[in-house]
Design a protein around this motif. Structure first.
Motif, PDB file in Angstrom:
ATOM      1  N   ALA A  16       0.507  -1.189  -0.191  1.00  0.00           N
ATOM      2  CA  ALA A  16      -0.021   0.226  -0.265  1.00  0.00           C
ATOM      3  C   ALA A  16       0.741   0.938  -0.040  1.00  0.00           C
ATOM      4  CB  ALA A  16      -0.906   0.050   1.307  1.00  0.00           C
ATOM      5  N   ASP A  17       1.794   1.270   0.398  1.00  0.00           N
ATOM      6  CA  ASP A  17       2.746   2.775   0.619  1.00  0.00           C
ATOM      7  C   ASP A  17       3.266   2.815  -0.906  1.00  0.00           C
ATOM      8  OD1 ASP A  17       4.686   0.567   1.356  1.00  0.00           O
ATOM      9  OD2 ASP A  17       5.708   0.974   2.465  1.00  0.00           O
ATOM     10  N   HIS A  18       3.030   1.957  -1.641  1.00  0.00           N
ATOM     11  CA  HIS A  18       3.519   2.096  -2.479  1.00  0.00           C
ATOM     12  C   HIS A  18       2.432   2.127  -4.275  1.00  0.00           C
ATOM     13  CE1 HIS A  18       8.232   1.949  -2.495  1.00  0.00           C
ATOM     14  NE2 HIS A  18       7.635   1.062  -0.963  1.00  0.00           N
ATOM     15  N   SER A  19       1.798   1.811  -4.049  1.00  0.00           N
ATOM     16  CA  SER A  19       0.489   2.006  -4.703  1.00  0.00           C
ATOM     17  C   SER A  19      -1.322   2.553  -4.466  1.00  0.00           C
ATOM     18  CB  SER A  19      -0.327   0.280  -4.885  1.00  0.00           C
ATOM     19  OG  SER A  19       0.379  -0.621  -4.006  1.00  0.00           O
ATOM     20  N   ALA A  20      -1.715   2.955  -3.111  1.00  0.00           N
ATOM     21  CA  ALA A  20      -2.583   2.963  -2.667  1.00  0.00           C
ATOM     22  C   ALA A  20      -3.088   4.066  -2.943  1.00  0.00           C
ATOM     23  CB  ALA A  20      -2.327   3.115  -0.436  1.00  0.00           C
ATOM     24  N   ASP A  21      -2.979   4.667  -3.693  1.00  0.00           N
ATOM     25  CA  ASP A  21      -3.654   6.144  -4.387  1.00  0.00           C
ATOM     26  C   ASP A  21      -3.719   6.066  -5.429  1.00  0.00           C
ATOM     27  OD1 ASP A  21      -3.116   7.618  -1.929  1.00  0.00           O
ATOM     28  OD2 ASP A  21      -2.092   9.653  -2.532  1.00  0.00           O
ATOM     29  N   LEU A  22      -3.556   4.606  -6.375  1.00  0.00           N
ATOM     30  CA  LEU A  22      -4.638   4.423  -7.646  1.00  0.00           C
ATOM     31  C   LEU A  22      -5.788   4.438  -7.492  1.00  0.00           C
ATOM     32  CD1 LEU A  22      -2.092   1.649  -8.723  1.00  0.00           C
ATOM     33  CD2 LEU A  22      -1.499   3.569  -9.817  1.00  0.00           C
ATOM     34  N   LEU A  23      -5.551   4.281  -6.314  1.00  0.00           N
ATOM     35  CA  LEU A  23      -7.342   4.087  -5.326  1.00  0.00           C
ATOM     36  C   LEU A  23      -7.948   5.232  -5.966  1.00  0.00           C
ATOM     37  CD1 LEU A  23      -7.240   1.359  -2.687  1.00  0.00           C
ATOM     38  CD2 LEU A  23      -7.703   0.829  -5.140  1.00  0.00           C
ATOM     39  N   THR A  24      -7.419   6.280  -5.478  1.00  0.00           N
ATOM     40  CA  THR A  24      -8.093   7.375  -5.386  1.00  0.00           C
ATOM     41  C   THR A  24      -8.062   8.048  -6.668  1.00  0.00           C
ATOM     42  OG1 THR A  24      -5.647   8.496  -4.321  1.00  0.00           O
ATOM     43  CG2 THR A  24      -8.212   8.074  -2.601  1.00  0.00           C
ATOM     44  N   ALA A  25      -7.080   7.277  -7.644  1.00  0.00           N
ATOM     45  CA  ALA A  25      -6.614   8.208  -8.626  1.00  0.00           C
ATOM     46  C   ALA A  25      -7.629   8.479  -9.378  1.00  0.00           C
ATOM     47  CB  ALA A  25      -5.180   8.309  -9.677  1.00  0.00           C
ATOM     48  N   TYR A  26      -7.993   6.357  -9.773  1.00  0.00           N
ATOM     49  CA  TYR A  26      -9.171   6.119 -10.306  1.00  0.00           C
ATOM     50  C   TYR A  26     -10.569   6.725 -10.182  1.00  0.00           C
ATOM     51  CZ  TYR A  26     -13.014   2.481 -10.726  1.00  0.00           C
ATOM     52  OH  TYR A  26     -14.381   2.204 -11.127  1.00  0.00           O
ATOM     53  N   TYR A  27     -11.147   6.807  -8.886  1.00  0.00           N
ATOM     54  CA  TYR A  27     -11.677   7.783  -8.807  1.00  0.00           C
ATOM     55  C   TYR A  27     -12.080   9.351  -9.147  1.00  0.00           C
ATOM     56  CZ  TYR A  27     -13.976   4.660  -5.429  1.00  0.00           C
ATOM     57  OH  TYR A  27     -14.939   3.766  -5.102  1.00  0.00           O
ATOM     58  N   GLY A  28     -10.948   9.991  -9.545  1.00  0.00           N
ATOM     59  CA  GLY A  28     -10.763  10.882 -10.387  1.00  0.00           C
ATOM     60  C   GLY A  28     -10.052  11.513 -11.330  1.00  0.00           C
ATOM     61  N   ALA A  29      -9.878  10.474 -12.105  1.00  0.00           N
ATOM     62  CA  ALA A  29     -10.145   9.744 -13.418  1.00  0.00           C
ATOM     63  C   ALA A  29     -11.541  10.172 -14.089  1.00  0.00           C
ATOM     64  CB  ALA A  29      -8.924   8.392 -13.991  1.00  0.00           C
TER      65      ALA A  29
END
Length: 256
Positions: free
Chosen positions: A67-80
């Motif tokens: 998670a400390d290398h990939s977790a913000d993909l989740l929020t990026a998904y919603y942003g995109a």
């Protein structure tokens, strides 16, 4: 910024969770008009937007799925997909095998799978994977972290950067970093384990890897919470004669 130089901007480097001033691992690598988000650890999407919008990224590259290398993909998904961003095409996403299903597993809350591929054009990495992203050339090598994990060499016309991701010292990282201008190397472990599998570099290991690779400069990152950045730099410098820096959040290094 000069179009000829390679630029590394540190979005965050904390482990294993963000601090008030420092997100987890994430970097913006750019040259000219090409911009790549390298690792998307917790909290890095915020500072990324000081430099580039999601719809202006040329690619995202993920070293491994902690998670400390990939977790913000989740929020990026919603942003995109569900906010003020209008993607002309899904963002190219390079990551370990299974990354799309892992994201879908987190994001899907109904019998219908979340449309991960509408936000990200996923390419799974493998040892020796090569690709061109705009003006940059990316080469990925498998490294030793106990789960599928990769390091990357990013080359521009006038400079080269190698990022270790998370890994124990291993031949593939040293080979990948051979002759690079800058080695961005994690130094999480305060001490190497007395027994059992080693999955991180110590600061001394980072210095050894930089020296063995003939790197021009070492930047230590992902320093564990039982060390200060100054301690990590000092210890790495006992094994590497070249310049040693710390990847302080917000810092930018120009390479080339």
């Amino acid at each position: 910024m000069s179009d000829e130089l390679l630029h590394l901007t540190v979005l965050g480097c904390a482990t294993p969770y963000p601090s008030a001033e420092n997100p987890c691992s994430g970097y913006l690598v750019s040259s000219g008009d090409t911009r790549v988000w390298v690792d998307a650890g917790s909290g890095t999407l915020g500072p990324l937007q000081r430099h580039v919008r999601l719809d202006e990224l040329d690619a995202i590259w993920i070293s491994h799925l902690h998670a400390d290398h990939s977790a913000d993909l989740l929020t990026a998904y919603y942003g995109a997909l569900y906010s003020d961003i209008r993607l002309a095409a899904p963002i190219p996403l390079y990551g370990p095998p299974g990354i799309a299903d892992r994201l879908a597993g987190f994001l899907t809350n109904t019998p219908v799978r979340s449309p991960i591929e509408s936000a990200f054009a996923v390419t799974e990495l493998y040892d020796g994977h090569r690709t061109a992203v705009g003006s940059l050339r990316l080469t990925s090598r498998a490294v030793s972290h106990g789960i599928p994990a990769f390091a990357v060499r990013i080359e521009a016309a006038c400079g080269s950067l190698v990022y270790s991701g998370d890994t124990a010292p291993c031949p593939s990282l040293t080979e990948l970093a051979g002759g690079c201008d800058v080695l961005l190397c994690e130094a999480e472990s305060a001490e190497a384990p007395a027994e059992g599998e080693q999955v991180h570099h110590t600061p001394e290991d980072a210095g050894d890897t930089a020296a063995a690779a003939g790197a021009g400069r070492l930047v230590v990152t992902h320093v564990g919470r039982f060390l200060t950045p100054r301690q990590a730099v000092t210890r790495a410098a006992t094994r590497f004669d070249g310049p040693v820096d710390h990847a302080a959040p917000g810092a930018t290094f120009s390479i080339g």
